[in-house]
Scaffold this motif. Structure first.
Motif, PDB file in Angstrom:
ATOM      1  N   ASP A 100      10.325  -2.767  -6.076  1.00 40.81           N
ATOM      2  CA  ASP A 100      10.480  -1.675  -6.754  1.00 40.81           C
ATOM      3  C   ASP A 100      11.884  -1.272  -7.226  1.00 40.81           C
ATOM      4  O   ASP A 100      12.832  -1.144  -6.245  1.00 40.81           O
ATOM      5  N   VAL A 101      12.211  -1.531  -8.444  1.00 36.47           N
ATOM      6  CA  VAL A 101      13.675  -1.147  -8.924  1.00 36.47           C
ATOM      7  C   VAL A 101      13.886  -0.004  -9.610  1.00 36.47           C
ATOM      8  O   VAL A 101      14.623   0.230 -10.591  1.00 36.47           O
ATOM      9  N   VAL A 144       6.346   7.461 -13.241  1.00 31.75           N
ATOM     10  CA  VAL A 144       6.959   6.410 -13.906  1.00 31.75           C
ATOM     11  C   VAL A 144       7.906   5.533 -12.751  1.00 31.75           C
ATOM     12  O   VAL A 144       8.419   6.065 -11.993  1.00 31.75           O
ATOM     13  N   ARG A 145       7.403   4.222 -12.770  1.00 33.57           N
ATOM     14  CA  ARG A 145       7.959   3.255 -11.832  1.00 33.57           C
ATOM     15  C   ARG A 145       8.318   2.050 -12.735  1.00 33.57           C
ATOM     16  O   ARG A 145       7.715   1.779 -13.615  1.00 33.57           O
ATOM     17  N   VAL A 182      11.747  -7.131 -15.838  1.00 38.42           N
ATOM     18  CA  VAL A 182      11.575  -5.760 -15.029  1.00 38.42           C
ATOM     19  C   VAL A 182      10.463  -5.107 -15.975  1.00 38.42           C
ATOM     20  O   VAL A 182      10.743  -5.152 -17.319  1.00 38.42           O
ATOM     21  N   GLN A 183       9.757  -4.310 -15.389  1.00 40.14           N
ATOM     22  CA  GLN A 183       8.552  -3.730 -16.145  1.00 40.14           C
ATOM     23  C   GLN A 183       8.478  -2.268 -15.841  1.00 40.14           C
ATOM     24  O   GLN A 183       8.654  -1.958 -14.705  1.00 40.14           O
ATOM     25  N   LEU A 228       0.728  -1.247   0.108  1.00 39.51           N
ATOM     26  CA  LEU A 228       0.000  -0.055  -0.015  1.00 39.51           C
ATOM     27  C   LEU A 228       0.728   1.329   0.006  1.00 39.51           C
ATOM     28  O   LEU A 228       0.534   2.196  -0.769  1.00 39.51           O
ATOM     29  N   ALA A 229       1.955   1.124   0.709  1.00 42.27           N
ATOM     30  CA  ALA A 229       3.053   2.307   0.917  1.00 42.27           C
ATOM     31  C   ALA A 229       3.413   2.890  -0.408  1.00 42.27           C
ATOM     32  O   ALA A 229       3.399   4.264  -0.988  1.00 42.27           O
ATOM     33  N   ILE A 230       3.979   1.830  -1.235  1.00 42.47           N
ATOM     34  CA  ILE A 230       4.540   2.217  -2.492  1.00 42.47           C
ATOM     35  C   ILE A 230       3.429   2.485  -3.471  1.00 42.47           C
ATOM     36  O   ILE A 230       3.953   3.279  -4.738  1.00 42.47           O
TER      37      ILE A 230
END
Length: 384
Positions: A131-132, A105-106, A91-92, A39-41
């Motif tokens: 999260d990269v 953008v993530r 990785v997306q 939820l945080a990210i």
């Protein structure tokens, strides 16, 4: 131990992993549970997430026409349901909605894992992500840096080739100047001398004066050629840096001038302890030109005076000062250009000396400049 029963929901929600629990109700994939980290990210509350369809809450960025996050994720989830095996995605880029409603953008590294019932049916799907974004951006920065480095390397190679070409052209120019120009000069000098010798009785005083002027100008042209060749060599010469006693070097230059002009009485003050690091031969040439100019341009001064010293600052700034003819500062910008002579034929010279000084000082990573006033002398400063 308190004897309280283990609250698995609490344990799950407080897990530091970024996990969503999805129902296998394709194509909706209802979100059943989420860790606090998830939820945080995504900047959402549990109420905004639980019970809603995955792609309803997390659509593609509508401003990115190439976005394929939802289609890639849906395909992975469908594979999990079909194979009942975990599926690790590349990785997306999958943008998320920010607090202002706009998309951020993530980049994610997702893995979808089936949770099977005792009968082997898919009960849930764990959607685990990392999260990269920072790593991807760092990689992009590294790639950009590598690209710039490769471009710089190409430019250096091209520059080296161009420099080689220029040096070859300079060699050809120097050879042409040295041979092709000197040959006709020698012919002019030889024939003018024969003219003066063989027809001396036939020439009146005016004619003999013409012959003398031809010889003088041939000698002047020969000197200009020598100066040009010397300046060309300076541009390409390999520097051999060493510690130099500038005071002693200046003393030697002045001693040579006194021997060459014993009739001159010039007061010269050279500060002791002047030291620098540079190419001895080229720095000597610098002092020869600067002190030589001071000596020349004080030739019509009643009490000629020359001073060689250093300003009390860092980096070291050396100077040669005289009380000679000076010049108007409006012309200072042309001082270090070849053949720019501010005094016409009033004083002898080729107009190459200061251009040579500028090239020597520049090759030593320094600069040279001057301050002067007409009739009040000039001071030339230089750093190394």
């Amino acid at each position: 131990m308190t004897g309280d029963p283990l609250d698995f929901r609490l344990v799950f929600e407080k897990s530091p992993d970024v996990v969503l629990v999805l129902a296998p109700d394709a194509p909706r994939y209802t979100m059943l549970a989420a860790t606090d980290a998830r939820l945080a990210i995504t900047l959402l509350t549990r109420e905004e997430t639980i019970g809603k369809g995955l792609f309803e809450v997390f659509p593609d960025n509508p401003d990115d026409l190439t976005a394929d996050g939802t289609s890639n994720l849906r395909a992975s989830l469908d594979r999990v349901l079909a194979t009942r095996k975990p599926d690790t995605m590349p990785v997306q880029q999958y943008d998320i909605r920010g607090p202002d409603g706009g998309f951020v953008v993530r980049y994610w590294s997702p893995r979808n894992i089936p949770v099977l019932s005792d009968a082997g049916a898919v009960r849930y799907v764990l959607h685990c992500v990392e999260d990269v974004t920072d790593l991807v951006r760092a990689g992009e920065a590294d790639e950009e840096l590598r690209g710039r480095t490769r471009q710089l390397e190409r430019e250096v190679v091209a520059g080296s080739r161009e420099l080689d070409r220029i040096n070859r052209d300079l060699d050809a120019f120097s050879s042409s100047v040295s041979h092709d120009l000197r040959a006709p000069l020698r012919a002019i000098e030889g024939f003018s001398r024969l003219l003066g010798e063989d027809y001396a009785t036939a020439l009146d005083e005016r004619g003999q004066g013409y012959v003398d002027r031809i010889g003088a100008n041939v000698q002047k042209m020969s000197t200009v050629i020598d100066d040009l060749l010397r300046m060309a060599k300076i541009t390409r010469a390999t520097l051999e840096a060493e510690s130099i006693d500038l005071s002693a070097m200046a003393e030697a230059v002045v001693a040579d001038l006194r021997r060459a002009h014993p009739e001159r009485v010039v007061t010269v003050e050279i500060a002791p302890g002047l030291h620098a690091v540079g190419d001895r031969r080229l720095i000597h040439m610098t002092l020869v030109n600067l002190i030589g100019n001071a000596w020349k341009y004080t030739g019509r001064t009643a009490a000629p005076r020359i001073e060689v010293g250093r300003l009390p600052n860092e980096p070291a700034t050396f100077f040669v000062r005289d009380n000679g003819a000076g010049f108007a500062m409006a012309h200072a910008k042309h001082l270090f250009e070849p053949f720019q002579r501010l005094h016409g034929d009033e004083f002898e010279g080729t107009g190459v000396g200061l251009a040579t000084v500028e090239r020597i000082v520049s090759r030593h990573g320094g600069r040279v400049w001057a301050e002067a006033a007409v009739g009040q002398g000039a001071t030339f400063f230089f750093t190394l």
